[in-house]
Motif scaffolding. Structure first.
Motif, PDB file in Angstrom:
ATOM      1  N   ASN A   1      51.786  49.411  50.997  1.00 42.83           N
ATOM      2  CA  ASN A   1      53.119  49.685  50.450  1.00 42.83           C
ATOM      3  C   ASN A   1      54.061  48.505  50.697  1.00 42.83           C
ATOM      4  OD1 ASN A   1      52.352  52.201  49.494  1.00 42.83           O
ATOM      5  ND2 ASN A   1      52.999  53.256  51.359  1.00 42.83           N
ATOM      6  N   GLU A   2      53.985  47.931  51.898  1.00 48.38           N
ATOM      7  CA  GLU A   2      54.797  46.750  52.201  1.00 48.38           C
ATOM      8  C   GLU A   2      54.410  45.577  51.303  1.00 48.38           C
ATOM      9  OE1 GLU A   2      55.616  45.632  56.369  1.00 48.38           O
ATOM     10  OE2 GLU A   2      54.674  47.535  56.907  1.00 48.38           O
ATOM     11  N   LEU A   3      53.098  45.419  51.070  1.00 43.89           N
ATOM     12  CA  LEU A   3      52.633  44.350  50.184  1.00 43.89           C
ATOM     13  C   LEU A   3      53.175  44.537  48.773  1.00 43.89           C
ATOM     14  CD1 LEU A   3      48.925  43.727  51.234  1.00 43.89           C
ATOM     15  CD2 LEU A   3      50.754  42.028  51.131  1.00 43.89           C
ATOM     16  N   HIS A   4      53.107  45.756  48.261  1.00 40.13           N
ATOM     17  CA  HIS A   4      53.622  46.007  46.904  1.00 40.13           C
ATOM     18  C   HIS A   4      55.110  45.687  46.822  1.00 40.13           C
ATOM     19  CE1 HIS A   4      50.128  47.539  44.808  1.00 40.13           C
ATOM     20  NE2 HIS A   4      49.826  48.277  45.861  1.00 40.13           N
ATOM     21  N   ALA A   5      55.856  46.039  47.867  1.00 38.27           N
ATOM     22  CA  ALA A   5      57.297  45.767  47.862  1.00 38.27           C
ATOM     23  C   ALA A   5      57.568  44.259  47.853  1.00 38.27           C
ATOM     24  CB  ALA A   5      57.951  46.421  49.075  1.00 38.27           C
ATOM     25  N   ILE A   6      56.851  43.514  48.682  1.00 36.23           N
ATOM     26  CA  ILE A   6      57.100  42.069  48.729  1.00 36.23           C
ATOM     27  C   ILE A   6      56.567  41.384  47.474  1.00 36.23           C
ATOM     28  CG2 ILE A   6      55.051  41.277  49.998  1.00 36.23           C
ATOM     29  CD1 ILE A   6      57.152  39.572  51.663  1.00 36.23           C
TER      30      ILE A   6
ATOM     31  N   PRO B   1      50.288  41.478  37.875  1.00 33.57           N
ATOM     32  CA  PRO B   1      49.124  42.292  38.253  1.00 33.57           C
ATOM     33  C   PRO B   1      47.894  41.439  38.579  1.00 33.57           C
ATOM     34  CG  PRO B   1      50.223  43.258  36.361  1.00 33.57           C
ATOM     35  CD  PRO B   1      50.890  41.932  36.618  1.00 33.57           C
ATOM     36  N   GLU B   2      47.727  40.335  37.876  1.00 32.02           N
ATOM     37  CA  GLU B   2      46.580  39.460  38.146  1.00 32.02           C
ATOM     38  C   GLU B   2      46.683  38.848  39.538  1.00 32.02           C
ATOM     39  OE1 GLU B   2      48.514  39.097  35.309  1.00 32.02           O
ATOM     40  OE2 GLU B   2      47.105  40.172  34.000  1.00 32.02           O
ATOM     41  N   GLN B   3      47.886  38.419  39.919  1.00 32.94           N
ATOM     42  CA  GLN B   3      48.081  37.837  41.242  1.00 32.94           C
ATOM     43  C   GLN B   3      47.840  38.891  42.325  1.00 32.94           C
ATOM     44  OE1 GLN B   3      52.050  36.333  40.160  1.00 32.94           O
ATOM     45  NE2 GLN B   3      51.432  34.391  41.117  1.00 32.94           N
ATOM     46  N   ARG B   4      48.287  40.100  42.083  1.00 28.88           N
ATOM     47  CA  ARG B   4      48.092  41.174  43.063  1.00 28.88           C
ATOM     48  C   ARG B   4      46.618  41.520  43.201  1.00 28.88           C
ATOM     49  NH1 ARG B   4      53.305  44.981  42.630  1.00 28.88           N
ATOM     50  NH2 ARG B   4      54.735  43.416  41.838  1.00 28.88           N
ATOM     51  N   ASN B   5      45.917  41.583  42.072  1.00 26.31           N
ATOM     52  CA  ASN B   5      44.498  41.931  42.094  1.00 26.31           C
ATOM     53  C   ASN B   5      43.634  40.826  42.697  1.00 26.31           C
ATOM     54  OD1 ASN B   5      44.789  44.508  41.058  1.00 26.31           O
ATOM     55  ND2 ASN B   5      44.718  43.780  38.946  1.00 26.31           N
ATOM     56  N   ALA B   6      44.171  39.627  42.810  1.00 29.11           N
ATOM     57  CA  ALA B   6      43.429  38.537  43.450  1.00 29.11           C
ATOM     58  C   ALA B   6      43.183  38.843  44.925  1.00 29.11           C
ATOM     59  CB  ALA B   6      44.188  37.227  43.304  1.00 29.11           C
ATOM     60  N   PHE B   7      44.000  39.717  45.505  1.00 31.29           N
ATOM     61  CA  PHE B   7      43.785  40.167  46.880  1.00 31.29           C
ATOM     62  C   PHE B   7      42.806  41.345  46.835  1.00 31.29           C
ATOM     63  CE2 PHE B   7      45.247  42.790  50.584  1.00 31.29           C
ATOM     64  CZ  PHE B   7      44.731  41.958  51.566  1.00 31.29           C
ATOM     65  N   SER B   8      41.515  41.029  46.828  1.00 32.03           N
ATOM     66  CA  SER B   8      40.467  42.038  46.629  1.00 32.03           C
ATOM     67  C   SER B   8      40.432  43.142  47.692  1.00 32.03           C
ATOM     68  CB  SER B   8      39.101  41.368  46.514  1.00 32.03           C
ATOM     69  OG  SER B   8      38.803  40.635  47.678  1.00 32.03           O
ATOM     70  N   PRO B   9      40.807  42.899  48.951  1.00 34.10           N
ATOM     71  CA  PRO B   9      40.793  44.001  49.929  1.00 34.10           C
ATOM     72  C   PRO B   9      41.744  45.146  49.568  1.00 34.10           C
ATOM     73  CG  PRO B   9      40.857  41.896  51.068  1.00 34.10           C
ATOM     74  CD  PRO B   9      41.053  41.608  49.608  1.00 34.10           C
ATOM     75  N   LEU B  10      42.643  44.896  48.635  1.00 30.45           N
ATOM     76  CA  LEU B  10      43.588  45.930  48.228  1.00 30.45           C
ATOM     77  C   LEU B  10      42.875  47.171  47.698  1.00 30.45           C
ATOM     78  CD1 LEU B  10      46.619  46.605  47.760  1.00 30.45           C
ATOM     79  CD2 LEU B  10      46.324  45.698  45.463  1.00 30.45           C
TER      80      LEU B  10
END
Length: 151
Positions: free
Chosen positions: A92-97, A105-114
């Motif tokens: 949740n903190e990651l999504h906020a920042i 969305p592509e940049q967020r999905n690059a963090f595969s552990p998500l």
């Protein structure tokens, strides 16, 4: 005690060593307090307990550092017992920042552990590292993000 240049040099050396140890202890104290504050926030524990504990453990002597270390260990055990919720809070903190940094969305999905659902200590560490990196990124570019927000 004979007042001689040799003895004065020894005393000066001891004083320098003690001053250095004080600086080391002060840094360790700040690091432990930061860790305690972070764990209280992320575990969503009662802040009055945190303030009470920290007010009773001020200074940077060995006994205070030992008490602070024991509190960090206690909070780490709580964290491990609630690792799934802890990882969800980090997400949740990651999504906020990410929102604050205008991540796609592509940049967020690059963090595969998500997207991992196997909640382990390693996964937790990956999330903590990503959040720390994002906080540094945000701080480094904060003025730019503020200007974009004003538009």
């Amino acid at each position: 005690f004979v007042l001689s240049s040799t003895n004065l040099a020894e005393v000066e050396g001891i004083l320098k060593m003690l001053r250095n140890q004080v600086k080391i202890n002060q840094k360790k104290h700040l690091d432990l307090v930061d860790k305690i504050e972070s764990l209280y926030d992320r575990l969503r524990l009662d802040m009055s307990d945190k303030y009470k504990f920290l007010s009773l453990h001020q200074g940077h002597g060995k006994s205070v550092l030992a008490e602070l270390t024991m509190e960090v260990d206690r909070l780490d055990e709580i964290k491990k017992a609630n690792i799934e919720q802890f990882i969800i809070n980090l997400r949740n903190e990651l999504h906020a920042i990410w929102d604050d940094c205008y991540y796609s969305p592509e940049q967020r999905n690059a963090f595969s552990p998500l997207h991992c659902v196997d909640f382990t200590e390693e996964l937790l560490e990956q999330h903590e590292a990503e959040l720390d990196n994002m906080k540094l990124y945000y701080e480094h570019h904060k003025e730019l993000f503020k200007r974009v927000t004003m538009q």
